[in-house]
Design a protein around this motif. Structure first.
Motif, PDB file in Angstrom:
ATOM      1  N   GLU A  29       0.834  -1.204   0.000  1.00 26.66           N
ATOM      2  CA  GLU A  29       0.000   0.000   0.000  1.00 26.66           C
ATOM      3  C   GLU A  29       0.869   1.254   0.000  1.00 26.66           C
ATOM      4  OE1 GLU A  29      -3.539   2.098   2.717  1.00 26.66           O
ATOM      5  OE2 GLU A  29      -2.580   0.212   3.364  1.00 26.66           O
ATOM      6  N   ASN A  31      -0.004   5.431   0.330  1.00 27.43           N
ATOM      7  CA  ASN A  31      -0.995   6.499   0.437  1.00 27.43           C
ATOM      8  C   ASN A  31      -0.428   7.657   1.270  1.00 27.43           C
ATOM      9  OD1 ASN A  31      -3.335   8.036   0.395  1.00 27.43           O
ATOM     10  ND2 ASN A  31      -4.281   6.917   2.096  1.00 27.43           N
ATOM     11  N   ALA A  34      -2.366  10.286   3.544  1.00 25.64           N
ATOM     12  CA  ALA A  34      -2.802   9.989   4.910  1.00 25.64           C
ATOM     13  C   ALA A  34      -1.781  10.442   5.949  1.00 25.64           C
ATOM     14  CB  ALA A  34      -3.061   8.493   5.059  1.00 25.64           C
ATOM     15  N   GLY A  35      -0.574  10.701   5.511  1.00 29.11           N
ATOM     16  CA  GLY A  35       0.474  11.086   6.447  1.00 29.11           C
ATOM     17  C   GLY A  35       1.159  12.367   6.049  1.00 29.11           C
ATOM     18  N   VAL A 113      -1.416   5.061  10.613  1.00 28.60           N
ATOM     19  CA  VAL A 113      -0.820   5.174   9.281  1.00 28.60           C
ATOM     20  C   VAL A 113       0.569   4.542   9.305  1.00 28.60           C
ATOM     21  CG1 VAL A 113      -0.070   6.747   7.457  1.00 28.60           C
ATOM     22  CG2 VAL A 113      -2.084   7.302   8.853  1.00 28.60           C
ATOM     23  N   THR A 117       3.974   3.301   4.500  1.00 26.47           N
ATOM     24  CA  THR A 117       2.723   3.378   3.743  1.00 26.47           C
ATOM     25  C   THR A 117       2.278   4.813   3.518  1.00 26.47           C
ATOM     26  OG1 THR A 117       2.000   1.262   4.649  1.00 26.47           O
ATOM     27  CG2 THR A 117       0.284   2.711   3.757  1.00 26.47           C
ATOM     28  N   GLY A 118       2.492   5.690   4.527  1.00 26.95           N
ATOM     29  CA  GLY A 118       1.887   7.013   4.475  1.00 26.95           C
ATOM     30  C   GLY A 118       2.843   8.185   4.491  1.00 26.95           C
ATOM     31  N   GLY A 156       0.356  14.335   2.626  1.00 24.24           N
ATOM     32  CA  GLY A 156      -0.472  14.941   3.653  1.00 24.24           C
ATOM     33  C   GLY A 156       0.297  16.022   4.402  1.00 24.24           C
TER      34      GLY A 156
END
Length: 716
Positions: A29, A31, A34-35, A113, A117-118, A156
């Protein structure tokens, strides 16, 4: 820069892969929305090499990172970092916009998170013993902005150090103080430049040392001094002195505890106290020991310089020990004792004399060391008032720095007689504090400064007398060229002599025919009234302050003029934005037209709280820009003025273009009224509020001759 720029330094067998575009990590993953981003550095010190002196050094180092990661099972066969940044300002592609593997993904997630991944991983080419330069930080800031706004996988808002919730590493070393939201590398926050590694070290230490002390409040670890940091130092000091629970205040108990200990740092065996003193000196801007647990020659030189900067003598043994509790208190505050960029050397000399004579010499019980930064601030004003009280003969234990009845009576007596010595010095220093005043020069006004050479002399020079006369004319008080009570009061507090007559007023009460006659009979010739009110009549805080239909004509029929005010909850910073200024400027125009107020009238928009310079920059000026734009969009029928402290009025006048200023002089404790002269465009000085009639409160305003004429007739 693309991978190929550093790939040429990779071994031949891996070079093609190193130069190729990064590929997605299969089955994992990714993303980052998200972070955000995670900040890294290149690890421990290197005794030899590793200084990144040239761009080639940087490229070779990245190639070495790639080779280590490529052949490690932890990074999925490629360099682990998404991007790398060097001190030359270059940004190098690693894993690019694909998922990176350098954030120690085996550690627990952060708020759900995953660390890889983030979060994009961004590595600085610097070691634990290195500090970031501005070029590197600006590149970090630009890269983070790019990742948030333009990357295929947008980042993010979070900015975290690699060490976040991961005690197994010190990474990113000295970059940790920047690896947080709101820092200088965060594009959502203002650029604030370089932080200080020694303040950062002191912040980390004090938080770790006293985290379990009762009452302790953690300070930010950002390498920047501030109240939160010195108050945490204060709590550390209290803990070492046996005070529990600790509190964020250097009060009498802490002062007495320092006094009882009576130990200067050169004699101190408590290493924690030494750390606190060194850390506080760093926060004051003095170069002291880089090993903060040791009191060395740099520490001693810094302390002696601080004594000197405050106006005290370290070489005087009695003064050195007697003043030590005062020095410690000064260390645990944000007061500055060296000239700051806007500081005035002549004001600094007065500040130092206040400390030398009244804190060290006279030892006024209520008086602390005043800042010696060349700025006339609230604390300086209070200390100055205490000095005046002493020279007027007020008993030592009654001195409080308050401009109360006792001080006023003494100024009417001894203060209004011929002055010599220290009281004369203080009067002339007050003249300098109130410089410049505006004097007419043909069709314009020009500033007149008080001559520094006149401060420390008993001679009634022509320059002194001319300035006093000019000040009295400008302030619209009797021109006597003497130190009479009214002049003293005008020099010391923004309200001045509140008993002096005035022909202006303002109020929230409807002016009926009867009330208009009462105002006229009392000597008033102009009254300020509000154009509107933002609360409905059903609201418990509704005042009913808005002009009523037909009221303007009633005021004029009573032989008075009036000036329009506009205030929608102007007591809170949140009210002041460009959009609200535009909206309120529009409403002000419409209400003025509704009441048939003629073109060219000045509408005063209110700032009814003690706005600091930071507030003026962030909110007040944009608000008035909005007011200005709204009035212009309506055809420029009306002009705008400002109600507020002296500083607010001066800045909005000079920086936004307010035509007239209604000064809230009666708020003499406002920081914006301390050390600031009357704005050159003042039209009204609001000096007192009182109950004119039962249930009818009135603000008593000095109406300046030749200023805003107000409204004397309405449009047909």
């Amino acid at each position: 820069m693309k991978r190929a720029t550093w790939a040429r330094y990779v071994g031949e067998e891996d070079r093609a892969h190193a130069a190729a575009d990064p590929v997605p990590t299969a089955g994992r993953e990714w993303n980052p929305a998200a972070g955000g981003v995670m900040i890294h550095h290149r690890g421990p010190d290197r005794p030899f090499g590793g200084e990144y002196a040239t761009e080639e050094d940087c490229l070779k180092d990245i190639a070495g990172v790639y080779e280590d990661h490529k052949h490690s099972p932890d990074f999925d066969g490629d360099i682990g970092y998404n991007f790398l940044v060097c001190q030359h300002g270059n940004i190098y592609e690693g894993r690019g916009y694909e998922r990176g593997e350098a954030n120690t993904g085996t550690e627990p997630p952060i708020d759900g998170v995953g660390r890889n991944t983030g979060f994009y991983s961004i590595c600085a080419l610097m070691r634990l013993n290195h500090t970031a330069n501005e070029t590197l930080l600006r590149s970090y800031r630009a890269l983070i902005q790019h990742l948030r706004e333009q990357a295929p996988k947008k980042a993010g808002p979070r900015i975290l150090p690699h060490s976040f919730n991961y005690p197994g590493t010190e990474c990113p070393g000295n970059l940790t103080m920047y690896a947080q939201q709101g820092s200088t590398i965060d594009p959502a926050a203002p650029w604030t430049g370089l932080a200080d590694i020694y303040i950062f070290a002191a912040q980390k230490w004090v938080n770790a040392a006293y985290k379990n002390a009762p009452g302790y409040i953690k300070c930010p670890e950002n390498g920047r001094t501030g109240w939160s940091t010195v108050l945490s130092f204060t709590q550390g000091l209290q803990h070492e002195l046996g005070i529990s629970p600790t509190v964020q205040n250097f009060g009498p108990g802490t002062f007495d505890a320092v006094k009882r200990r009576g130990t200067l740092p050169s004699e101190e065996f408590n290493a924690n106290l030494i750390r606190l003193y060194n850390g506080a000196l760093w926060c004051k801007g003095y170069w002291t020991s880089t090993n903060q647990g040791i009191w060395n020659d740099d520490s001693q030189a810094a302390l002696e310089r601080l004594y000197s900067d405050t106006g005290l003598s370290y070489s005087n043994n009695t003064q050195r020990y007697a003043m030590w509790p005062h020095i410690v208190k000064a260390l645990m505050r944000m007061d500055q004792f060296r000239l700051v960029p806007r500081g005035d050397i002549n004001i600094q000399r007065v500040q130092q004399r206040l400390n030398s004579r009244y804190v060290s010499g006279i030892r006024i019980p209520a008086m602390a060391l005043v800042p010696c930064d060349g700025i006339y601030s609230r604390d300086v004003q209070q200390g100055f008032m205490m000095a005046v009280q002493y020279e007027l003969g007020i008993e030592l234990n009654s001195i409080n720095g308050y401009f109360g009845p006792g001080t006023q009576a003494a100024l009417r007596g001894k203060g209004s007689q011929r002055l010599t010595g220290d009281l004369r010095y203080l009067f002339r220093a007050a003249c300098y504090f109130n410089s410049p005043v505006m004097v007419p020069d043909g069709s314009v006004q020009v500033p007149l400064m008080y001559a520094p050479s006149d401060i420390d002399t008993d001679t009634e020079t022509s320059t002194h007398l001319n300035w006093v006369r000019a000040f009295q004319r400008f302030s619209q008080i009797p021109v006597t060229a003497t130190n009479d009570y009214t002049t003293w009061a005008q020099l010391l507090v923004s309200s001045g002599d509140t008993t002096r007559p005035a022909t202006g007023c303002d109020c929230i009460t409807e002016i009926t025919a009867a009330r208009g006659k009462q105002l006229r009979d009392a000597g008033y010739r102009i009254v300020g009234r509000y154009l509107d009110e933002h609360l409905p009549p059903t609201d418990p805080y509704y005042l009913g302050k808005a002009l009523k239909p037909g009221e303007p004509q009633t005021i004029i029929n009573a032989g008075l003029r009036f000036f329009p005010l506009f205030q929608y909850n102007g007591t809170q910073l949140a009210n002041f934005t460009y959009d609200k200024g535009y909206d309120q400027g529009t409403k002000g125009h419409d209400k003025a037209v509704e009441h048939r107020i003629p073109a060219g009238t000045c509408i005063y928009f209110a700032v009814d709280y003690d706005a600091l310079d930071i507030d003026i920059d962030s909110n007040i000026k944009p608000y008035f820009e909005g007011v200005k734009a709204a009035l212009a969009a309506k055809g420029g029928r009306y002009i705008f003025g400002v109600y507020g402290s002296r500083n607010v009025c001066s800045r909005v006048f000079h920086e936004v273009g307010a035509r007239w200023s209604l000064v809230s002089g009666m708020s003499w404790g406002y920081s914006g009224n301390l050390g600031f002269p009357l704005p050159e465009n003042w039209s009204f000085n609001q000096i007192r509020e009182f109950e004119f009639q039962p249930g009818w409160g009135l603000d008593h305003n000095v109406w300046r001759d030749g200023a805003d004429p107000g409204v004397s007739a309405l449009d047909a």
